[in-house]
Design a protein around this motif. Structure first.
Motif, mmCIF file in Angstrom:
data_model
loop_
_atom_site.group_PDB
_atom_site.id
_atom_site.type_symbol
_atom_site.label_atom_id
_atom_site.label_comp_id
_atom_site.label_asym_id
_atom_site.label_seq_id
_atom_site.Cartn_x
_atom_site.Cartn_y
_atom_site.Cartn_z
ATOM 1 N N CYS A 18 0.783 -1.159 -0.030
ATOM 2 C CA CYS A 18 0.047 0.066 -0.174
ATOM 3 C C CYS A 18 0.866 1.183 0.006
ATOM 4 O O CYS A 18 1.745 1.494 0.867
ATOM 5 C CB CYS A 18 -0.867 0.047 1.312
ATOM 6 S SG CYS A 18 -1.919 -1.253 1.359
ATOM 7 N N GLY A 19 0.881 2.002 -1.045
ATOM 8 C CA GLY A 19 1.361 3.481 -1.146
ATOM 9 C C GLY A 19 2.858 3.465 -0.807
ATOM 10 O O GLY A 19 3.474 4.339 -0.226
ATOM 11 N N LEU A 20 3.693 2.192 -1.403
ATOM 12 C CA LEU A 20 5.012 2.047 -1.141
ATOM 13 C C LEU A 20 5.681 3.328 -1.810
ATOM 14 O O LEU A 20 5.647 3.279 -3.348
ATOM 15 C CB LEU A 20 5.474 0.764 -1.518
ATOM 16 C CG LEU A 20 6.935 0.223 -1.564
ATOM 17 C CD1 LEU A 20 7.307 0.374 -0.094
ATOM 18 C CD2 LEU A 20 7.140 -1.258 -1.993
ATOM 19 N N SER A 21 6.838 3.827 -1.318
ATOM 20 C CA SER A 21 7.770 4.633 -1.975
ATOM 21 C C SER A 21 8.905 4.580 -1.463
ATOM 22 O O SER A 21 9.302 4.172 -0.221
ATOM 23 C CB SER A 21 7.248 6.203 -1.669
ATOM 24 O OG SER A 21 5.855 6.332 -2.103
ATOM 25 N N ASP A 32 4.501 5.409 -4.873
ATOM 26 C CA ASP A 32 3.219 5.299 -4.556
ATOM 27 C C ASP A 32 2.751 4.070 -5.010
ATOM 28 O O ASP A 32 1.817 3.922 -5.773
ATOM 29 C CB ASP A 32 2.207 6.278 -4.914
ATOM 30 C CG ASP A 32 0.865 6.302 -4.225
ATOM 31 O OD1 ASP A 32 0.780 5.541 -3.015
ATOM 32 O OD2 ASP A 32 -0.105 6.959 -4.765
ATOM 33 N N ILE A 33 3.402 2.768 -4.939
ATOM 34 C CA ILE A 33 3.285 1.723 -5.338
ATOM 35 C C ILE A 33 2.056 0.873 -4.578
ATOM 36 O O ILE A 33 2.386 0.774 -3.336
ATOM 37 C CB ILE A 33 4.453 0.652 -5.530
ATOM 38 C CG1 ILE A 33 5.407 1.405 -6.588
ATOM 39 C CG2 ILE A 33 4.146 -0.679 -6.084
ATOM 40 C CD1 ILE A 33 4.950 1.354 -8.020
ATOM 41 N N SER A 34 1.100 0.496 -5.138
ATOM 42 C CA SER A 34 0.155 -0.524 -4.411
ATOM 43 C C SER A 34 -0.443 -1.685 -5.354
ATOM 44 O O SER A 34 -0.730 -1.372 -6.661
ATOM 45 C CB SER A 34 -1.351 0.480 -4.011
ATOM 46 O OG SER A 34 -1.052 1.183 -3.436
ATOM 47 N N LEU A 35 -0.225 -2.942 -4.716
ATOM 48 C CA LEU A 35 -0.674 -4.182 -5.293
ATOM 49 C C LEU A 35 -0.997 -5.414 -4.472
ATOM 50 O O LEU A 35 -0.204 -5.233 -3.431
ATOM 51 C CB LEU A 35 0.169 -4.459 -6.640
ATOM 52 C CG LEU A 35 1.783 -4.984 -6.041
ATOM 53 C CD1 LEU A 35 1.848 -6.181 -5.565
ATOM 54 C CD2 LEU A 35 2.738 -4.526 -7.133
ATOM 55 N N GLU A 67 10.700 4.667 2.501
ATOM 56 C CA GLU A 67 10.041 5.870 3.240
ATOM 57 C C GLU A 67 8.942 5.950 3.616
ATOM 58 O O GLU A 67 8.405 6.515 4.743
ATOM 59 C CB GLU A 67 10.612 6.953 2.415
ATOM 60 C CG GLU A 67 12.157 7.077 2.556
ATOM 61 C CD GLU A 67 13.030 6.271 1.406
ATOM 62 O OE1 GLU A 67 14.029 5.952 1.730
ATOM 63 O OE2 GLU A 67 12.462 5.980 0.395
ATOM 64 N N LYS A 68 8.024 5.401 2.654
ATOM 65 C CA LYS A 68 6.416 5.700 2.738
ATOM 66 C C LYS A 68 5.857 4.338 2.458
ATOM 67 O O LYS A 68 6.367 3.480 1.726
ATOM 68 C CB LYS A 68 5.920 6.583 1.835
ATOM 69 C CG LYS A 68 6.344 8.073 2.407
ATOM 70 C CD LYS A 68 5.859 9.174 1.263
ATOM 71 C CE LYS A 68 6.610 10.530 1.631
ATOM 72 N NZ LYS A 68 5.957 11.522 0.696
ATOM 73 N N GLY A 69 4.794 3.910 3.006
ATOM 74 C CA GLY A 69 3.842 2.965 2.607
ATOM 75 C C GLY A 69 3.808 1.678 3.456
ATOM 76 O O GLY A 69 4.698 1.733 4.622
ATOM 77 N N GLU A 70 3.111 0.675 3.299
ATOM 78 C CA GLU A 70 2.880 -0.525 4.196
ATOM 79 C C GLU A 70 3.004 -1.819 3.350
ATOM 80 O O GLU A 70 2.499 -1.621 2.209
ATOM 81 C CB GLU A 70 1.653 -0.595 4.787
ATOM 82 C CG GLU A 70 1.703 0.600 5.939
ATOM 83 C CD GLU A 70 0.261 0.778 6.741
ATOM 84 O OE1 GLU A 70 -0.627 -0.050 6.215
ATOM 85 O OE2 GLU A 70 0.212 1.219 7.550
ATOM 86 N N ILE A 71 3.887 -2.859 4.009
ATOM 87 C CA ILE A 71 3.877 -4.147 3.231
ATOM 88 C C ILE A 71 3.260 -4.950 4.270
ATOM 89 O O ILE A 71 3.477 -5.291 5.336
ATOM 90 C CB ILE A 71 5.062 -4.447 2.763
ATOM 91 C CG1 ILE A 71 5.652 -3.556 1.643
ATOM 92 C CG2 ILE A 71 5.282 -5.912 2.335
ATOM 93 C CD1 ILE A 71 7.170 -3.882 1.236
ATOM 94 N N GLY A 235 9.289 4.124 -11.997
ATOM 95 C CA GLY A 235 8.868 3.906 -10.667
ATOM 96 C C GLY A 235 7.347 3.831 -10.359
ATOM 97 O O GLY A 235 7.081 3.887 -9.188
ATOM 98 N N LYS A 236 6.484 3.821 -11.209
ATOM 99 C CA LYS A 236 5.279 3.982 -11.133
ATOM 100 C C LYS A 236 4.669 2.725 -11.924
ATOM 101 O O LYS A 236 5.244 2.078 -12.778
ATOM 102 C CB LYS A 236 4.809 5.311 -11.593
ATOM 103 C CG LYS A 236 5.070 6.478 -11.248
ATOM 104 C CD LYS A 236 4.377 7.509 -11.953
ATOM 105 C CE LYS A 236 4.935 9.085 -11.495
ATOM 106 N NZ LYS A 236 4.455 10.037 -12.208
ATOM 107 N N ILE A 237 3.642 2.095 -11.189
ATOM 108 C CA ILE A 237 2.598 1.325 -12.075
ATOM 109 C C ILE A 237 2.144 1.994 -13.057
ATOM 110 O O ILE A 237 0.965 2.791 -12.871
ATOM 111 C CB ILE A 237 1.844 0.354 -11.244
ATOM 112 C CG1 ILE A 237 2.736 -0.519 -10.279
ATOM 113 C CG2 ILE A 237 0.718 -0.456 -12.023
ATOM 114 C CD1 ILE A 237 1.735 -1.068 -9.156
ATOM 115 N N VAL A 238 2.328 1.729 -14.360
ATOM 116 C CA VAL A 238 1.619 2.398 -15.489
ATOM 117 C C VAL A 238 0.399 1.792 -15.906
ATOM 118 O O VAL A 238 -0.605 2.429 -16.234
ATOM 119 C CB VAL A 238 2.449 2.461 -16.954
ATOM 120 C CG1 VAL A 238 1.626 2.966 -18.031
ATOM 121 C CG2 VAL A 238 3.855 3.247 -16.369
#
Length: 265
Positions: A18-21, A32-35, A67-71, A235-238
């Motif tokens: 969730c919101g991984l940076s 801001d990776i989420s999957l 730095e940011k987000g949760e796994i 760095g982004k999910i397109v």
């Protein structure tokens, strides 16, 4: 009969990001990776070199801080937590417990050169899981058989081809009985004629229902095994979707351009 979309809708994810940076200095490599990866699913991440694909796997296994987000792994927060408004890292002992759920195989085989194939596979179960040696040897032999290397158990890495060494590395990860397997460009260092034997093992794991996250440049393999594909760039999910959606009807121009280039190579 449930469709893949139905399964995703009703399953608790094995891995939830969730919101991984993540940044290296001033360079933001994940934005801001989420999957999600649900049980039994094969998620494949594709994209150009430098897109951040491998960094995601390193963050999932907490080899890289972020730095940011949760796994989350099987519903358990894995990585920095929030306490009184500040991020608090897990203790190393906590991380090691969580890492046992995740097997990871890299481009480099990282086998111990002074140990046989079987000894490489049994080392962690004996030392980390505290399994009796006899049980570890028996199960290690089963894992080597699973990757087609029963006859190579007593061989040292220098006596094995690159493809065989990579298969030993896969057996070693499987011996820890992980809930999910991560594969990071595991064929990129192999001669072309050896790639197929490693991909065949991974296909069999998929058929066996192993939950997997795979970073690869092998597009035909991705089409064949992926339940869901994420295309990344800068760095982004397109774009994300099923293999058929991504390969046959990509919506984003950047995805289309990438796939056109890979088909022309």
């Amino acid at each position: 009969m449930f469709s893949p979309a139905d399964v995703r809708a009703i399953s608790q994810p094995t891995i939830k990001i969730c919101g991984l940076s993540k940044s290296y200095g001033s360079i933001e490599v994940l934005k801001d990776i989420s999957l999600d990866v649900v049980p039994g699913e094969v998620v494949v991440i594709i994209g150009p070199s430098g897109a951040g694909k491998s960094t995601i796997l390193s963050c999932v296994n907490h080899l890289e801080p972020y730095e940011k987000g949760e796994i989350w792994v099987e519903g358990q927060l894995y990585g920095p937590t929030r306490a009184r408004g500040r991020r608090r890292a897990h203790a190393e002992a906590e991380l090691n417990q969580l890492r046992r759920k995740i097997g990871i195989v890299f481009q480099a085989y990282n086998l111990f050169p002074h140990l046989t194939a079987l000894e490489n596979v049994t080392l962690a179960p004996i030392r980390v899981l505290k399994k009796p040696r006899a049980d570890a040897v028996r199960e290690g032999g089963e894992q080597l058989a699973r990757v087609g290397l029963s006859q190579k158990a007593d061989k040292y890495p220098a006596e094995l081809s690159g493809g065989q060494q990579q298969r030993v590395a896969i057996a070693r990860a499987l011996a820890m009985q992980p809930k999910v397997m991560l594969f990071d460009e595991v064929t990129s260092a192999l001669d072309p004629e050896l790639v197929g034997e490693v991909l065949a093992v991974m296909k069999q794991l998929s058929n066996d229902g192993m939950t997997m996250m795979i970073v690869t440049h092998e597009m035909q393999f991705a089409r064949e095994v992926a339940d869901r594909i994420y295309f990344m760039d800068e760095g982004k999910i397109v774009e994300s979707g099923t293999a058929q959606e991504i390969f046959d009807n990509p919506k984003q121009e950047r995805t289309q351009a990438f796939l056109r280039r890979t088909r022309s190579l």
